[in-house]
Motif scaffolding. Sequence first.
Motif, PDB file in Angstrom:
ATOM      1  N   THR A  16      12.730  56.506  71.456  1.00 63.08           N
ATOM      2  CA  THR A  16      12.172  55.193  71.785  1.00 63.08           C
ATOM      3  C   THR A  16      13.180  54.241  72.426  1.00 63.08           C
ATOM      4  OG1 THR A  16      12.589  54.615  69.469  1.00 63.08           O
ATOM      5  CG2 THR A  16      10.349  55.287  70.028  1.00 63.08           C
ATOM      6  N   LYS A  17      14.339  54.767  72.801  1.00 65.48           N
ATOM      7  CA  LYS A  17      15.347  53.898  73.432  1.00 65.48           C
ATOM      8  C   LYS A  17      14.767  53.218  74.675  1.00 65.48           C
ATOM      9  CE  LYS A  17      17.430  57.627  76.128  1.00 65.48           C
ATOM     10  NZ  LYS A  17      18.343  58.782  76.036  1.00 65.48           N
ATOM     11  N   THR A  18      15.102  51.976  74.863  1.00 70.75           N
ATOM     12  CA  THR A  18      14.652  51.096  75.960  1.00 70.75           C
ATOM     13  C   THR A  18      13.171  50.694  75.871  1.00 70.75           C
ATOM     14  OG1 THR A  18      13.903  52.670  77.667  1.00 70.75           O
ATOM     15  CG2 THR A  18      16.289  52.269  77.531  1.00 70.75           C
ATOM     16  N   ASN A  21      33.367  52.420  64.771  1.00 72.83           N
ATOM     17  CA  ASN A  21      33.251  51.032  64.310  1.00 72.83           C
ATOM     18  C   ASN A  21      31.812  50.530  64.222  1.00 72.83           C
ATOM     19  OD1 ASN A  21      32.741  50.839  67.021  1.00 72.83           O
ATOM     20  ND2 ASN A  21      34.264  49.266  67.452  1.00 72.83           N
ATOM     21  N   LYS A  22      30.855  51.348  64.635  1.00 72.79           N
ATOM     22  CA  LYS A  22      29.443  50.929  64.581  1.00 72.79           C
ATOM     23  C   LYS A  22      28.670  51.584  63.436  1.00 72.79           C
ATOM     24  CE  LYS A  22      29.118  48.943  68.946  1.00 72.79           C
ATOM     25  NZ  LYS A  22      28.869  49.416  70.318  1.00 72.79           N
ATOM     26  N   VAL A  23      29.301  52.532  62.763  1.00 71.46           N
ATOM     27  CA  VAL A  23      28.605  53.282  61.712  1.00 71.46           C
ATOM     28  C   VAL A  23      28.047  52.341  60.643  1.00 71.46           C
ATOM     29  CG1 VAL A  23      28.884  54.999  59.873  1.00 71.46           C
ATOM     30  CG2 VAL A  23      29.999  55.351  62.085  1.00 71.46           C
ATOM     31  N   LYS A  24      28.817  51.303  60.316  1.00 69.57           N
ATOM     32  CA  LYS A  24      28.427  50.419  59.214  1.00 69.57           C
ATOM     33  C   LYS A  24      27.065  49.746  59.434  1.00 69.57           C
ATOM     34  CE  LYS A  24      31.377  46.572  60.869  1.00 69.57           C
ATOM     35  NZ  LYS A  24      32.355  47.294  61.744  1.00 69.57           N
ATOM     36  N   TYR A  25      26.689  49.549  60.689  1.00 67.05           N
ATOM     37  CA  TYR A  25      25.426  48.856  60.951  1.00 67.05           C
ATOM     38  C   TYR A  25      24.195  49.719  60.657  1.00 67.05           C
ATOM     39  CZ  TYR A  25      28.638  45.743  63.374  1.00 67.05           C
ATOM     40  OH  TYR A  25      29.677  44.909  63.672  1.00 67.05           O
ATOM     41  N   ILE A  26      24.334  51.026  60.824  1.00 64.51           N
ATOM     42  CA  ILE A  26      23.159  51.888  60.601  1.00 64.51           C
ATOM     43  C   ILE A  26      23.197  52.604  59.250  1.00 64.51           C
ATOM     44  CG2 ILE A  26      22.679  52.230  63.067  1.00 64.51           C
ATOM     45  CD1 ILE A  26      24.004  55.011  62.845  1.00 64.51           C
ATOM     46  N   GLN A  63      19.767  58.725  64.805  1.00 69.64           N
ATOM     47  CA  GLN A  63      20.798  58.324  65.768  1.00 69.64           C
ATOM     48  C   GLN A  63      21.095  59.551  66.626  1.00 69.64           C
ATOM     49  OE1 GLN A  63      22.357  55.545  66.697  1.00 69.64           O
ATOM     50  NE2 GLN A  63      23.735  56.621  68.090  1.00 69.64           N
ATOM     51  N   ILE A  64      20.697  59.509  67.912  1.00 68.50           N
ATOM     52  CA  ILE A  64      20.831  60.706  68.743  1.00 68.50           C
ATOM     53  C   ILE A  64      21.962  60.603  69.752  1.00 68.50           C
ATOM     54  CG2 ILE A  64      18.402  61.370  68.478  1.00 68.50           C
ATOM     55  CD1 ILE A  64      17.898  60.190  71.277  1.00 68.50           C
ATOM     56  N   GLY A  65      22.432  59.381  70.022  1.00 73.20           N
ATOM     57  CA  GLY A  65      23.461  59.213  71.045  1.00 73.20           C
ATOM     58  C   GLY A  65      24.845  59.159  70.446  1.00 73.20           C
ATOM     59  N   ARG A 125      21.388  53.760  70.933  1.00 70.76           N
ATOM     60  CA  ARG A 125      22.320  52.635  70.837  1.00 70.76           C
ATOM     61  C   ARG A 125      22.132  51.914  69.511  1.00 70.76           C
ATOM     62  NH1 ARG A 125      21.280  48.958  74.806  1.00 70.76           N
ATOM     63  NH2 ARG A 125      23.246  47.933  74.344  1.00 70.76           N
ATOM     64  N   VAL A 126      23.265  51.686  68.837  1.00 64.01           N
ATOM     65  CA  VAL A 126      23.246  51.156  67.483  1.00 64.01           C
ATOM     66  C   VAL A 126      22.558  49.787  67.407  1.00 64.01           C
ATOM     67  CG1 VAL A 126      24.773  50.181  65.706  1.00 64.01           C
ATOM     68  CG2 VAL A 126      25.162  52.495  66.579  1.00 64.01           C
TER      69      VAL A 126
END
Length: 225
Positions: free
Chosen positions: A25-27, A74-79, A67-69, A48-49
């Motif tokens: 469902t990206k974009t 440093n972005k792991v914490k958000y998801i 999460q496919i991309g 994208r996170v």
Amino acid sequence: MSIASEILRIHDELKPFATQLIVVTKTRSIAELSETYATGIRDFGENRVQEMVEKQAQLPADIRWHQIGHLQTNKVKYIAPFVHLIHSVDSMKLLKEINAQAKKNNRTIDCLLQMFIAQEETKFGLDETELSGLLADPTFGELTHIRIVGLMGMASFTADQAQITREFQSLQATFQRLKADKFGEETGLVDWKELSMGMSGDYLLAAQHGSTLVRVGSAIFGERK
Ligand SMILES: *Cc1c(COP(=O)(O)O)cnc(C)c1O
């Protein structure tokens, strides 16, 4: 063609196989995601996170977010609080961060190791030596808040079906061998059950080669802008 009719068509095509559809469902807009949800789909893929986090906050809680991309450490914490499966793990550094963030959130996060199968330079992923090295790393057994549940791969961006077939066959062979050998399973952190390969142009070919998860976007929504 409506989103619902495209999803129905793809479900029909996948019926002979043990292959599950993840709708990428990206974009796409919240309205398009809601329409997808209304068809009964619960597995959504984003690359994208920030986009995933924003959409997750606005949509029903029973959606399984994939999460496919490529994922930056440093972005792991958000998801980490909600992600269902991370398809794109390609380093020990990333795996350690996923483990740390999963622990903070009191959960275990399922991961796929992304394998490099394409001919292109641009695709991320591990080769077989790197995969063995990662699972044999003495610190791997300490990562008690992750679980490796399979492999992911992206075929070359080409119209050459023979080449895509070779790449899928090669990943399927690797997967079958790891599964047969129960490779790394003694750690209790590995369970070879999922093989994520196949996108809009090649999901049927992937299903024929043992894919358990196909990631399909533009075949459902049309080309991305
Ligand atoms: C965008 C994307 C897909 C889906 O691509 P389509 O061609 O739109 O089906 C699948 N996998 C990954 C990793 C992607 O980034």
